[in-house]
Design an enzyme around this catalytic site. Structure first.
Site, mmCIF file in Angstrom:
data_model
loop_
_atom_site.group_PDB
_atom_site.id
_atom_site.type_symbol
_atom_site.label_atom_id
_atom_site.label_comp_id
_atom_site.label_asym_id
_atom_site.label_seq_id
_atom_site.Cartn_x
_atom_site.Cartn_y
_atom_site.Cartn_z
ATOM 1 N N ALA A 554 28.533 31.139 54.230
ATOM 2 C CA ALA A 554 28.270 32.329 55.023
ATOM 3 C C ALA A 554 26.871 33.040 54.616
ATOM 4 C CB ALA A 554 29.358 33.187 55.070
ATOM 5 N N MET A 795 35.196 31.801 52.025
ATOM 6 C CA MET A 795 34.035 31.194 52.417
ATOM 7 C C MET A 795 33.357 30.016 51.455
ATOM 8 S SD MET A 795 31.743 34.585 52.946
ATOM 9 C CE MET A 795 32.277 35.934 51.709
ATOM 10 N N GLY A 836 28.596 41.468 49.102
ATOM 11 C CA GLY A 836 28.135 42.118 47.847
ATOM 12 C C GLY A 836 28.929 41.671 46.562
ATOM 13 N N GLU A 1018 27.145 36.962 43.869
ATOM 14 C CA GLU A 1018 25.495 36.635 43.889
ATOM 15 C C GLU A 1018 24.524 36.520 42.594
ATOM 16 O OE1 GLU A 1018 24.690 40.054 47.258
ATOM 17 O OE2 GLU A 1018 26.231 40.499 45.980
#
Ligand SMILES: Cc1cc2nc3c(=O)[nH]c(=O)nc-3n(C[C@H](O)[C@H](O)[C@H](O)COP(=O)(O)OP(=O)(O)OC[C@H]3O[C@@H](n4cnc5c(N)ncnc54)[C@H](O)[C@@H]3O)c2cc1C
Length: 1086
Positions: A554, A795, A836, A1018
């Site tokens: 995603a 994901m 996030g 991230e």
């Protein structure tokens, strides 16, 4: 060679040609030369005294094997053509393509991008053709004699075989190619070249130069070759040849936006490389007369080769006292890892069809800004299997959602605001029928002004989403007056496509009573899907059940965009009372759903001669596209994280989210940080250039120290940042390798190496408490098995594996007793998005809470029977009517930001890291190779080092894509050209550093998150910028050697094209003087 009657050959080959249209079907090999008998026979069969004849049906893999075999068996002198063809075959497509693509298909389709035609044509290969009229032989080069590739083969003819001659004494043959990615990518330009000298001399007797990729077909530099006959192979000939080639190979702008100048440089650079190769070969013939090429030129004769990457993962072992059953901290394999690899993992498109199910295809706008005058669906409705057409008028309630400054729209109603906006949708009995009908919907437009596509145009038209944000700290203007030096600059960072493996997918199934609907969807945020679908249908949220088993990637792209698409499917399901499946094709997905924001950072930086940066004044612009989505938030995050690892005492920065007529951009791993930190590191290197200090020195001088605060007054402890930096320097042996790189660069002229080390501070937080709340639901069944669910979405990042680890520790049972089925709005309501990097942090807390509640209930039973088993206790609990189901909850982190004051605590903690990368570039082509990367990351105490290091490695490689290769190209009308893997290249195995090491910082703890871990999804992406700066280092070395301007700007992605252009030399100068250089670029930079 057997003599086969023409009729038989035709029958066989026709059969094959027919089958052969499908690349996956089994081919009947053209029997003529290859394809019969044992492997050994096949290898031996095709050779004759003067060359090799291969059947047209020969697969490229088989051809590769045959040529490899031939090269080992024949004298070198005879195999130069074979070697050159083999050179192309090594990187042509990939293994799978070469296994099915045939020699004949590659030649006859006459694609300009054929890697074989230029070299086969240059090498005087012959085609054996057959038709009912008979057989004939023609030179392959004849097909391209008319300059458009339409010549010679008649429609009745088939290609039976191809004759590849041996090379002769005094003959030299080479092939070249440059592609956006070394493997599995069509060439930008390629070439085949052959020269034959008068015996014992360097006088050109015959010369043949063919190029591919440059124009619409393979093209021959005929005139050039003719003119050069009789010339000596020397510098004078080279000069003349380059001028002649440039004149003869006139390159028009290509519609896909590839820049002509780069192709031109390649065209002459390839010839130069051939020139060097031949000079070096002449030396072997007569070293006294032909001295060869200078030592420092020789390395350019070697192409980069892909080696299997060697990777090292270093993490801390668990404490010896930890129970062997407790999985926390252990490198447990992703629970679905094997299923992902075997294809057994179920995604939306794998769900079995529902009775009466319809397929949906969207009809999208072809204009960037226009009034919809009419929509004519009459032809589409007549299409086979078409059931209905859905427009804005069919939306029972909300068609436009207001989450911020401006609406997010399901169906365009009166006007369109970007190319790719959904105008209507066709539902039909099959995917293909729906798509065919969608293509027949006619929409009439009236163009509206202005059409704003680029950031510059948005600035000109003052077109922004509100609010604009500013952060100011210290006294910037005063500081600029006291500094020794000031630099000003600008960097453009291109957008990025999410390129998740599973495209956006929905299956909406009306239940048939009380307006209930099940929505199976590939999303990171089931609650928003439920909310949007309910609002569009005008029903309460309690009628919509959203289910997500797993998502095939995603990266931020399946939030609001998935909600809009789910609403499209749900509206269609509601209207037709049928189940509706919507699976976007890759092309539609890329066109419609937007991606990472293109970004412009303008900066002015004041610093002292000793490298201390005193003041920064910057403006950031992001291209938000046509609707707000998360653009203002992304702009805010880019401001909050702009300091990266540095304390800037006086700082002012504005961030603007530009409103344009592009598809709306959205969240993407890193959320503004990868762009703003790249701007920061760019001015850091700018300061280094200006002061003459090394970039790492500037980084160290300005890095956060103890007791300092960020520019929005949040305290941080930079100890682990400094530890990561120092460990990375040490583990990568940075300084000794930097010396080795410098040494290499002194000894090599056309190849250069570069090395860079980049630090990172990645703040973790979502800015407000409610966005990080989370819940879980845990059931224990009477057989002792546990069903776990929570609000997080799997994901690929392994959240469910980690949550099972958490539950296993808390309940003190093996992981095998615990199962995760799906995330659903029916089990965990109002869950926040998995975004996030917060999934494990917040859901882990909720799972822990639920498990602790259950354990508390079980404790009296356990205390009573401490020697009992888990199953005994559960049975007993059930018999005592103890509830075996519990919810868990986490309120979220106390985060806040006051934008008026420019102060706050928007983050809960910080991750730190550092990466050192080394690269090698080829200055003639701009190609590069990622040699080595060492990463050190502080991620607290890792719950699962296997999964976490996978996240770091994956994010890093995605960062390499962002900063060095992924290019979105738009037409001047706002149409996205790059709509699939053919045009848009993400990194492949060949781009992974040959040596790749990831170490987790030892003894790091984080008091704020579950089991002292840190959210890791991230952060690693930005470390890909170390490759960008290593490339910059290599380019700097080229420019220093050539006495070029010290300050130069590089934009992202730093593609081969940009590297080549920055390595200015006589060839790039030649382009400037070449008249036709001024062709208008067909792609715009947005
Ligand atoms: C993903 C992908 C990546 C690729 N990358 C590259 C690359 O990097 N470099 C490169 O050079 N190529 C590349 N190709 C192209 C590939 O190498 C083949 O050229 C292509 O697939 C056509 O070969 P085929 O055997 O599939 O031919 P087909 O598609 O079956 O045939 C092509 C056309 O030629 C006709 N034809 C085929 N054989 C004969 C014959 N014997 N006589 C008369 N007509 C005939 C067919 O009727 C058809 O019209 C790539 C292809 C794909 C799908």
């Amino acid at each position: 060679m057997t003599e086969e009657p023409v009729e038989n050959i035709l029958k066989l080959t026709h059969l094959w040609v027919k089958h052969h249209l499908n690349i996956y079907s089994v081919k009947v090999a053209a029997r003529e030369e290859v394809g019969m008998g044992s492997w050994k026979q096949r290898m031996d069969f095709p050779f004759s005294r003067s060359g090799l004849t291969l059947g047209a049906a020969c697969s490229l893999s088989l051809m590769k094997d045959i040529l490899t075999n031939a090269i080992s068996e024949y004298p070198e002198e005879k195999t130069k053509v074979f070697c050159a063809v083999l050179q192309q075959l090594r990187t042509l497509g990939g293994e799978q393509i070469r296994n099915v693509a045939s020699l004949g298909g590659n030649i006859v389709s006459r694609k300009s991008t054929s890697d074989l035609n230029p070299i086969l044509a240059a090498s005087n290969c012959m085609l054996n053709l057959a038709s009912r009229g008979g057989k004939r032989q023609i030179p392959l080069s004849d097909i391209f004699a008319d300059g458009v590739g339409n010549n010679t083969i008649t429609p009745e003819e088939i290609l039976v075989s191809v004759y590849i001659p041996h090379s002769r004494k005094g003959e030299y043959v080479s092939a070249f190619r440059q592609a956006p990615r070394r493997e599995n990518a069509l060439p930008i330009t390629n070439a085949g070249m052959r020269v034959l000298f008068e015996e014992g001399t360097d006088l050109i007797k015959d010369l043949s130069i063919f190029y591919g990729g440059a124009v619409s077909t393979t093209i021959c530099a005929k005139q050039t070759c003719r003119t050069l006959i009789g010339r000596h192979w020397n510098e004078q000939m080279l000069d003349e040849a380059c001028q002649l080639i440039l004149k003869e190979i006139a390159l028009p702008g290509s519609p896909s936006g590839e820049k002509v100048d780069y192709k031109k440089i390649l065209v002459v650079s390839f010839f130069y490389r051939f020139f060097l190769e031949v000079l070096q070969s002449l030396r072997t013939m007569d070293p006294c007369r032909y001295p060869g090429i200078p030592m420092e030129y020789r390395s350019v004769l070697q192409d980069f080769k892909t080696k299997i990457p060697q990777s090292i993962q270093i993490y801390q072992d668990i404490e010896p006292s930890q129970s062997p059953q407790d999985p926390v901290g252990r490198p447990i394999m992703h629970q679905s890892g094997i299923k992902h690899a075997t294809g057994e993992a179920v995604y939306i498109d794998d769900l079995p069809s529902v009775d009466g199910e319809l397929f949906l295809a969207v009809v999208t706008s072809s204009r960037a800004h226009a009034k919809i005058v009419s929509i004519d669906t009459s032809e589409a409705l007549k299409g086979p299997g078409v059931f209905d057409i859905i427009t804005a008028h069919d939306v029972p309630a909300t068609n436009e959602f207001y989450y911020s400054d401006g609406p997010e729209i399901i169906f365009a109603r009166n006007k369109v605001i970007c190319v790719g906006q959904i105008v209507c949708a066709v539902v039909a009995d099959s995917d293909i029928h729906a798509k065919q009908a969608a293509a027949k919907v006619k929409i009439e437009y009236e163009v509206l002004e202005p059409v704003i596509l680029t950031i510059e145009e948005a600035i000109k038209h003052n077109s922004f989403f509100e609010p604009k944000r500013k952060l100011e700290h210290g006294n910037v203007d005063q500081a600029f007056e006291t500094v020794d030096n000031i630099i000003e600059g600008e960097i453009h960072i291109g957008g990025q496509e999410h390129f998740y493996m599973e495209t956006q997918s929905v299956l909406a199934v009306p239940i048939g009573e009380d307006k209930e609907m099940d929505v199976y969807v590939s999303t990171q945020h089931p609650a928003i899907i439920q909310e949007m679908v309910a609002a569009s249908l005008g029903v309460p949220a309690n009628r919509i059940m959203c289910h997500v088993k797993r998502v095939g990637g995603a990266f931020g792209g399946k939030l609001l965009k998935a909600g809009l698409l789910a609403s499209v499917a749900a509206v269609a399901a509601n209207k037709t009372s049928r189940a509706v499946r919507l699976i976007l094709s890759r092309g539609d997905d890329m066109l419609i759903t937007g991606g990472r924001h293109p970004f412009i950072g303008k900066y002015k930086v004041g610093f002292m001669n000793d490298g201390r940066i005193r003041a920064v004044d910057a403006k950031y612009y992001i291209n938000g596209g046509c609707t707000p989505d998360d653009s203002v938030l992304v702009a805010e995050v880019s401001l909050l994280k702009m300091d990266n690892a540095y304390k800037i005492p006086n700082l002012r920065c504005w961030a603007y989210a530009c409103k344009t007529n592009l598809p709306s951009n959205t969240a993407f791993r890193g959320f503004g940080f990868p762009q703003s930190a790249l701007v920061t590191e760019t001015w850091i290197t700018g300061v280094a250039d200006k002061t003459g200090l090394s970039p790492e020195k500037i980084r160290e001088i300005n890095m956060y120290k103890e007791n300092e605060q960020t520019h929005f007054k949040q305290k941080l402890d930079p100890q682990n940042l400094i530890r990561c930096w120092n460990e990375c320097i040490e583990k990568s042996a940075y300084y000794s390798r930097k010396t080795a790189v410098n040494e290499f660069n002194k000894q090599n002229y056309w190849k250069k190496k570069g090395i860079a080390i980049v630090p990172m501070k990645f703040p973790f937080g979502l800015g407000t408490r409610y966005l990080s709340q989370a819940a879980a639901l845990v059931h224990i069944y009477t057989d002792g098995s546990v069903l776990l669910t929570h609000g997080g979405i799997e994901m690929g990042q392994g959240i469910h594996t980690k949550m099972i680890q958490v539950a296993s520790r808390e309940l003190n049972i093996p992981m095998s007793c615990i199962h995760f089925c799906e995330t659903s709005t029916t089990t965990v309501p109002n869950a926040c998005a998995s975004a996030g990097s917060a999934g494990t942090d917040v859901n882990g807390m909720a799972v822990k809470d639920a498990c602790q509640t259950l354990l508390k209930r079980l404790q009296p039973i356990i205390n009573k029977n401490p020697k009992g088993t888990w199953n005994d206790w559960i049975k007993e609990a059930f018999e005592q009517s103890v509830s075996l189901s519990a919810t868990g909850y986490f309120r979220g982190y106390n985060e806040n930001m006051d934008w008026e004051k420019g102060e706050g605590q928007p983050f809960t903690y910080f991750l730190y890291g550092a990466a050192c990368s080394e690269v090698e570039i080829n200055c003639l082509t701009g190609d590069h190779k990622n040699l080595r990367t060492d990463i050190v990351m502080d991620i607290g105490y890792s719950i699962n080092p296997a999964v976490d290091i996978g996240q770091i490695e994956g994010a890093f490689v995605q960062g390499i894509g962002l900063y060095t290769m992924e290019e979105l190209k738009y037409s001047p009308e706002g149409v996205l050209y790059t709509r699939g893997p053919d045009q848009y290249k993400i990194p492949a195995v060949c781009d992974i550093p040959e040596q790749f090491s990831v170490s987790l910082l030892s003894s790091s703890q984080n008091p704020y998150a579950i089991y002292a871990s840190k959210g890791i999804g991230e952060a690693g992406l930005f470390l890909g910028s170390s490759v960008f700066f290593a490339l910059r280092d290599a380019v700097t070395s080229v420019r220093n050697e050539r006495g070029l301007k010290k300050t130069f700007a590089l934009n992202s992605p730093l593609t081969a094209e940009q590297i080549r252009a920055s390595c200015a030399d006589d060839f790039t100068e030649m382009m400037k003087n070449n008249e036709s250089t001024s062709s208008t670029p067909r792609a715009i930079s947005v």
